[in-house]
Design a protein around this motif. Structure first.
Motif, short mmCIF file in Angstrom:
data_model
loop_
_atom_site.label_atom_id
_atom_site.label_comp_id
_atom_site.label_asym_id
_atom_site.label_seq_id
_atom_site.Cartn_x
_atom_site.Cartn_y
_atom_site.Cartn_z
N THR A 89 -2.93 -9.48 8.43
CA THR A 89 -3.01 -8.46 7.36
C THR A 89 -4.43 -8.33 7.13
O THR A 89 -5.01 -7.33 6.46
CB THR A 89 -2.25 -8.37 6.28
OG1 THR A 89 -2.69 -9.81 5.40
CG2 THR A 89 -0.74 -8.36 6.65
N LEU A 90 -5.51 -9.18 7.51
CA LEU A 90 -6.88 -9.13 7.12
C LEU A 90 -7.66 -9.18 8.21
O LEU A 90 -7.70 -9.90 9.18
CB LEU A 90 -7.18 -10.45 6.22
CG LEU A 90 -8.44 -10.39 5.60
CD1 LEU A 90 -8.65 -9.22 4.53
CD2 LEU A 90 -8.69 -11.88 4.52
N TYR A 148 0.73 -1.67 12.10
CA TYR A 148 1.89 -2.18 12.98
C TYR A 148 2.39 -3.74 12.45
O TYR A 148 3.72 -3.67 12.10
CB TYR A 148 1.56 -2.56 14.28
CG TYR A 148 2.82 -3.16 15.07
CD1 TYR A 148 3.85 -2.63 15.42
CD2 TYR A 148 2.76 -4.62 15.37
CE1 TYR A 148 4.89 -3.17 16.16
CE2 TYR A 148 3.68 -5.47 15.97
CZ TYR A 148 4.60 -4.51 16.55
OH TYR A 148 5.84 -5.21 17.00
N HIS A 149 1.56 -4.39 12.10
CA HIS A 149 2.02 -5.67 11.18
C HIS A 149 2.84 -5.45 9.99
O HIS A 149 3.76 -6.27 9.82
CB HIS A 149 0.83 -6.85 11.06
CG HIS A 149 0.20 -7.20 12.35
ND1 HIS A 149 -1.21 -7.84 12.39
CD2 HIS A 149 0.71 -7.19 13.60
CE1 HIS A 149 -1.23 -8.42 13.70
NE2 HIS A 149 -0.12 -7.81 14.40
N LEU A 150 2.30 -4.59 9.26
CA LEU A 150 2.85 -4.06 8.08
C LEU A 150 4.28 -3.66 8.23
O LEU A 150 5.40 -3.93 7.56
CB LEU A 150 2.00 -3.32 7.09
CG LEU A 150 0.82 -4.02 6.59
CD1 LEU A 150 0.03 -2.74 5.82
CD2 LEU A 150 1.07 -4.98 5.43
N GLY A 209 2.70 -9.89 5.76
CA GLY A 209 2.03 -9.57 4.62
C GLY A 209 2.89 -9.95 3.29
O GLY A 209 2.76 -9.49 1.93
N VAL A 210 3.91 -10.85 3.43
CA VAL A 210 4.55 -11.16 2.24
C VAL A 210 4.83 -12.99 2.31
O VAL A 210 5.36 -13.35 3.29
CB VAL A 210 6.19 -10.60 1.96
CG1 VAL A 210 6.99 -11.00 0.69
CG2 VAL A 210 6.11 -9.11 2.33
N PRO A 211 4.18 -13.50 1.43
CA PRO A 211 3.33 -12.93 0.21
C PRO A 211 2.10 -12.70 0.70
O PRO A 211 1.59 -13.10 1.77
CB PRO A 211 3.37 -14.52 -0.62
CG PRO A 211 4.44 -15.43 0.04
CD PRO A 211 4.69 -14.88 1.41
N HIS A 222 -8.47 -1.72 14.49
CA HIS A 222 -7.95 -2.59 13.64
C HIS A 222 -6.90 -2.15 12.77
O HIS A 222 -5.90 -2.80 12.54
CB HIS A 222 -9.08 -3.35 12.77
CG HIS A 222 -10.10 -4.27 13.23
ND1 HIS A 222 -11.24 -3.79 13.88
CD2 HIS A 222 -10.03 -5.61 13.68
CE1 HIS A 222 -12.03 -4.63 14.50
NE2 HIS A 222 -11.15 -5.69 14.34
N LYS A 223 -7.03 -0.98 12.33
CA LYS A 223 -6.06 -0.26 11.16
C LYS A 223 -4.76 -0.03 12.16
O LYS A 223 -3.81 -0.28 11.18
CB LYS A 223 -6.67 1.09 10.56
CG LYS A 223 -6.86 2.13 11.63
CD LYS A 223 -7.55 3.35 10.90
CE LYS A 223 -7.35 4.54 11.80
NZ LYS A 223 -8.03 5.76 11.11
#
Length: 287
Positions: free
Chosen positions: A47-48, A28-30, A35-37, A22-23
């Motif tokens: 992100t979750l 990668y997504h970050l 993650g904005v907002p 998962h991490k």
């Protein structure tokens, strides 16, 4: 000759085991700007852990390395990596990517084309887990100065930009530290982090990874056209047409294909440099 096309094409495929958690997906997504907002439910899908879906472009970094790199050392290929450019990328999804997994990646040189002043290698990776095929990716690698060996020129995948206005236009800002974050997913080429190395390569400062722009664009299409459902993506192809400097804003234009349902044509440009091309000949096929 540094590239022996016959030997490269006849070489046995190379298999390796890859794994991700998962991490790795979250990082990668970050790295592509998710993650904005931070509290937006649409962003929490990336992100979750409890809501996590996997953007298909994650396939380019799954396992912590760029899957095609091993093929650059295949029999028949002896090239200076400074002459190599990542020209294009295609991913075909066989089913949605799991948020954690262990799989076997099998890589080979699928084609060698003679473009005159350059050679083009098509490096194919086929990835499967215990349940069957997951994805197939083709990286088109330009090798400057290695053409002229009398081989096939290969197909042209250039697309005409539709003459009508785009159906959707979105802008995605990149962060000044975008490349520093993205490189943690596996591509640690100093071109994207070291100012001195970037200057030696002819750039004023480090540039963003092309595959980071590739991921940013796919997320924009998923969020805008596919109701945020990454599992609907069937394939994603692009040609890398220009560079991005971290901190610039990308403009993503999208056209629904009027003659083929389930197909979106995309262009990506750099807003800060008068719409300089970034990604071209880009297509997302979807369910």
């Amino acid at each position: 000759m540094p590239i022996d096309a016959a030997k490269a094409l006849a070489a046995d495929p190379v298999s390796s085991e890859i794994a991700w958690e998962h991490k790795d997906v979250l990082l990668y997504h970050l790295g592509i700007g998710a993650g904005v907002p931070a509290t937006d439910p649409a962003e929490l899908r990336y992100t979750l852990e409890s809501r996590l879906q996997v953007l298909p472009s994650f396939a380019t970094v799954a396992g912590g390395t760029m899957g095609f790199v091993g093929s650059l050392g295949a029999p028949g290929i002896d090239i200076d990596l400074m002459s190599v450019l990542h020209g294009g990328q295609i991913i075909e999804l066989h089913r949605p990517l799991p948020a954690r997994g262990t799989a076997t990646s099998t890589s080979r040189v699928a084609a060698v084309y003679d473009k005159g002043k350059a050679a083009v290698l098509v490096l194919r990776s086929e990835v499967a887990d215990a349940d069957g095929p997951l994805w197939t990716s083709d990286a088109q690698i330009f090798v400057r100065g290695e053409g002229g060996f009398g081989g096939e020129r290969g197909p042209s995948n250039r697309l005409e930009t539709p003459e009508r206005d785009p159906d959707h236009v979105v802008e995605r800002a990149t962060r000044e530290d975008q490349a520093l974050l993205y490189r943690l997913s596996g591509d640690v080429n100093p071109l994207h982090a070291d100012p001195e190395f970037a200057r030696l390569a002819g750039f004023d400062r480090p540039i963003l990874h092309g595959l980071c722009s590739y991921g940013i664009a796919l997320k924009a299409v998923v969020d805008t056209v596919l109701d945020g459902d990454a599992s609907r993506v069937r394939s994603y192809s692009t040609r890398f047409a220009g560079i991005v400097f971290p901190g610039e804003t990308l403009r993503v234009r999208m056209w629904a294909d009027e003659g083929a349902e389930g197909r979106v044509q995309v262009t990506v440009t750099a807003v800060d440099r008068e719409d300089a091309p970034v990604l071209a000949d880009t297509v997302v096929e979807h369910a």
